[in-house]
Design a protein around this motif. Structure first.
Motif, PDB file in Angstrom:
ATOM      1  N   SER A  44      23.507  52.632  34.192  1.00 38.95           N
ATOM      2  CA  SER A  44      23.887  54.042  34.084  1.00 38.95           C
ATOM      3  C   SER A  44      24.349  54.625  35.412  1.00 38.95           C
ATOM      4  N   GLY A  45      24.951  53.790  36.254  1.00 36.96           N
ATOM      5  CA  GLY A  45      25.416  54.288  37.553  1.00 36.96           C
ATOM      6  C   GLY A  45      26.526  55.293  37.398  1.00 36.96           C
ATOM      7  N   GLY A  46      27.385  55.106  36.409  1.00 32.85           N
ATOM      8  CA  GLY A  46      28.498  56.022  36.188  1.00 32.85           C
ATOM      9  C   GLY A  46      29.667  55.743  37.110  1.00 32.85           C
ATOM     10  N   LYS A  47      30.793  56.353  36.793  1.00 31.22           N
ATOM     11  CA  LYS A  47      31.995  56.158  37.593  1.00 31.22           C
ATOM     12  C   LYS A  47      31.911  56.969  38.883  1.00 31.22           C
ATOM     13  N   VAL A  48      32.630  56.533  39.886  1.00 27.30           N
ATOM     14  CA  VAL A  48      32.712  57.273  41.137  1.00 27.30           C
ATOM     15  C   VAL A  48      33.421  58.589  40.870  1.00 27.30           C
ATOM     16  N   GLY A  49      32.817  59.694  41.273  1.00 23.09           N
ATOM     17  CA  GLY A  49      33.434  61.010  41.085  1.00 23.09           C
ATOM     18  C   GLY A  49      33.163  61.621  39.732  1.00 23.09           C
ATOM     19  N   PHE A  50      32.445  60.926  38.847  1.00 21.04           N
ATOM     20  CA  PHE A  50      32.160  61.486  37.525  1.00 21.04           C
ATOM     21  C   PHE A  50      31.125  62.588  37.658  1.00 21.04           C
ATOM     22  N   GLU A  51      31.383  63.736  37.031  1.00 17.48           N
ATOM     23  CA  GLU A  51      30.503  64.894  37.162  1.00 17.48           C
ATOM     24  C   GLU A  51      29.966  65.329  35.804  1.00 17.48           C
ATOM     25  N   GLN A  54      32.317  67.554  33.592  1.00 13.18           N
ATOM     26  CA  GLN A  54      32.986  68.638  34.320  1.00 13.18           C
ATOM     27  C   GLN A  54      34.205  68.050  35.018  1.00 13.18           C
ATOM     28  N   MET A  55      35.233  68.859  35.174  1.00 14.67           N
ATOM     29  CA  MET A  55      36.448  68.390  35.838  1.00 14.67           C
ATOM     30  C   MET A  55      36.098  67.961  37.266  1.00 14.67           C
ATOM     31  N   PRO A  56      36.332  66.713  37.635  1.00 10.97           N
ATOM     32  CA  PRO A  56      35.919  66.225  38.958  1.00 10.97           C
ATOM     33  C   PRO A  56      36.618  66.961  40.098  1.00 10.97           C
ATOM     34  N   LEU A  57      35.946  66.968  41.241  1.00 10.25           N
ATOM     35  CA  LEU A  57      36.445  67.703  42.405  1.00 10.25           C
ATOM     36  C   LEU A  57      37.841  67.241  42.805  1.00 10.25           C
ATOM     37  N   TYR A  58      38.074  65.935  42.771  1.00 10.49           N
ATOM     38  CA  TYR A  58      39.381  65.438  43.220  1.00 10.49           C
ATOM     39  C   TYR A  58      40.505  65.864  42.285  1.00 10.49           C
ATOM     40  N   PRO A  62      44.001  71.250  44.754  1.00 15.92           N
ATOM     41  CA  PRO A  62      45.457  71.134  44.660  1.00 15.92           C
ATOM     42  C   PRO A  62      45.976  69.942  45.448  1.00 15.92           C
ATOM     43  N   LYS A  63      47.005  69.321  44.892  1.00 19.94           N
ATOM     44  CA  LYS A  63      47.663  68.220  45.583  1.00 19.94           C
ATOM     45  C   LYS A  63      48.943  68.785  46.187  1.00 19.94           C
ATOM     46  N   ARG A  64      49.211  68.418  47.441  1.00 17.42           N
ATOM     47  CA  ARG A  64      50.397  68.968  48.086  1.00 17.42           C
ATOM     48  C   ARG A  64      51.203  67.877  48.748  1.00 17.42           C
ATOM     49  N   GLY A  65      52.469  67.912  48.498  1.00 16.62           N
ATOM     50  CA  GLY A  65      53.405  67.110  49.250  1.00 16.62           C
ATOM     51  C   GLY A  65      53.280  65.607  49.055  1.00 16.62           C
ATOM     52  N   HIS A  66      53.908  64.924  49.968  1.00 16.57           N
ATOM     53  CA  HIS A  66      54.006  63.477  49.892  1.00 16.57           C
ATOM     54  C   HIS A  66      54.147  62.978  51.321  1.00 16.57           C
ATOM     55  N   THR A  67      53.439  61.930  51.672  1.00 14.34           N
ATOM     56  CA  THR A  67      53.546  61.355  53.000  1.00 14.34           C
ATOM     57  C   THR A  67      54.316  60.049  52.899  1.00 14.34           C
ATOM     58  N   CYS A  68      55.460  60.024  53.510  1.00 12.95           N
ATOM     59  CA  CYS A  68      56.300  58.832  53.471  1.00 12.95           C
ATOM     60  C   CYS A  68      55.723  57.784  54.410  1.00 12.95           C
ATOM     61  N   ARG A  69      55.570  56.564  53.917  1.00 13.78           N
ATOM     62  CA  ARG A  69      54.988  55.506  54.740  1.00 13.78           C
ATOM     63  C   ARG A  69      56.024  54.875  55.668  1.00 13.78           C
TER      64      ARG A  69
END
Length: 146
Positions: A44-51, A54-58, A62-69
């Motif tokens: 019963s460890g559960g998934k990483v970030g599972f709340e 509830q909608m997970p924090l990540y 907000p997600k912003r932009g894009h970083t070009c590698r």
């Protein structure tokens, strides 16, 4: 005192709590998991970030932009800083590092046209601005892109 005589300070270490070893141990039967429910089952460890649904924090943030590698980090130097060299010198990245004008050239060096140049220099770097090229050549020098 010898290395073999070293031991942890008193109270620094505690014995592992062996769960589920009879009710006399104080942690038998359900082994501290309680009765029924999600946490009582094996795995019963559960998934990483599972709340708990509830909608997970990540996903809430907000997600912003894009970083070009593939971007390049170019170090910029103004033309006025090249006055530390002598007339007729060949200025390349090694010479700039030696004079302390560049500590880490990263993906390349660019000369910008801010200031005036009074010396006749041959400059060999990755990029030049149009103004820098004009100032170096008007002082009698040469520019070479490497």
């Amino acid at each position: 005192m010898k290395l073999g005589e070293l031991k942890p300070a008193k109270g620094a270490t505690t014995k592992a709590w062996r769960r589920g070893r009879g009710h006399g141990s104080g942690n038998g039967k359900t082994a501290g998991r309680g009765h029924k429910g999600q946490g009582s089952r094996a795995g019963s460890g559960g998934k990483v970030g599972f709340e708990g649904g509830q909608m997970p924090l990540y996903r809430r943030l907000p997600k912003r932009g894009h970083t070009c590698r593939n971007t390049k980090e170019i170090v910029a130097i103004n033309v006025q800083l090249l006055n530390v060299f002598n007339d007729g010198d060949v200025v390349d990245i090694a010479a700039l590092k030696q004079k302390g004008l560049v500590s880490n050239p990263r993906d390349g060096v660019k000369i910008l046209g801010n200031g005036n140049l009074e010396k006749k220099l041959t400059v060999k770097v990755n990029q030049f601005s149009r103004g820098a090229t004009e100032k170096i050549e008007s002082a009698g020098g040469k520019t070479e892109v490497i």
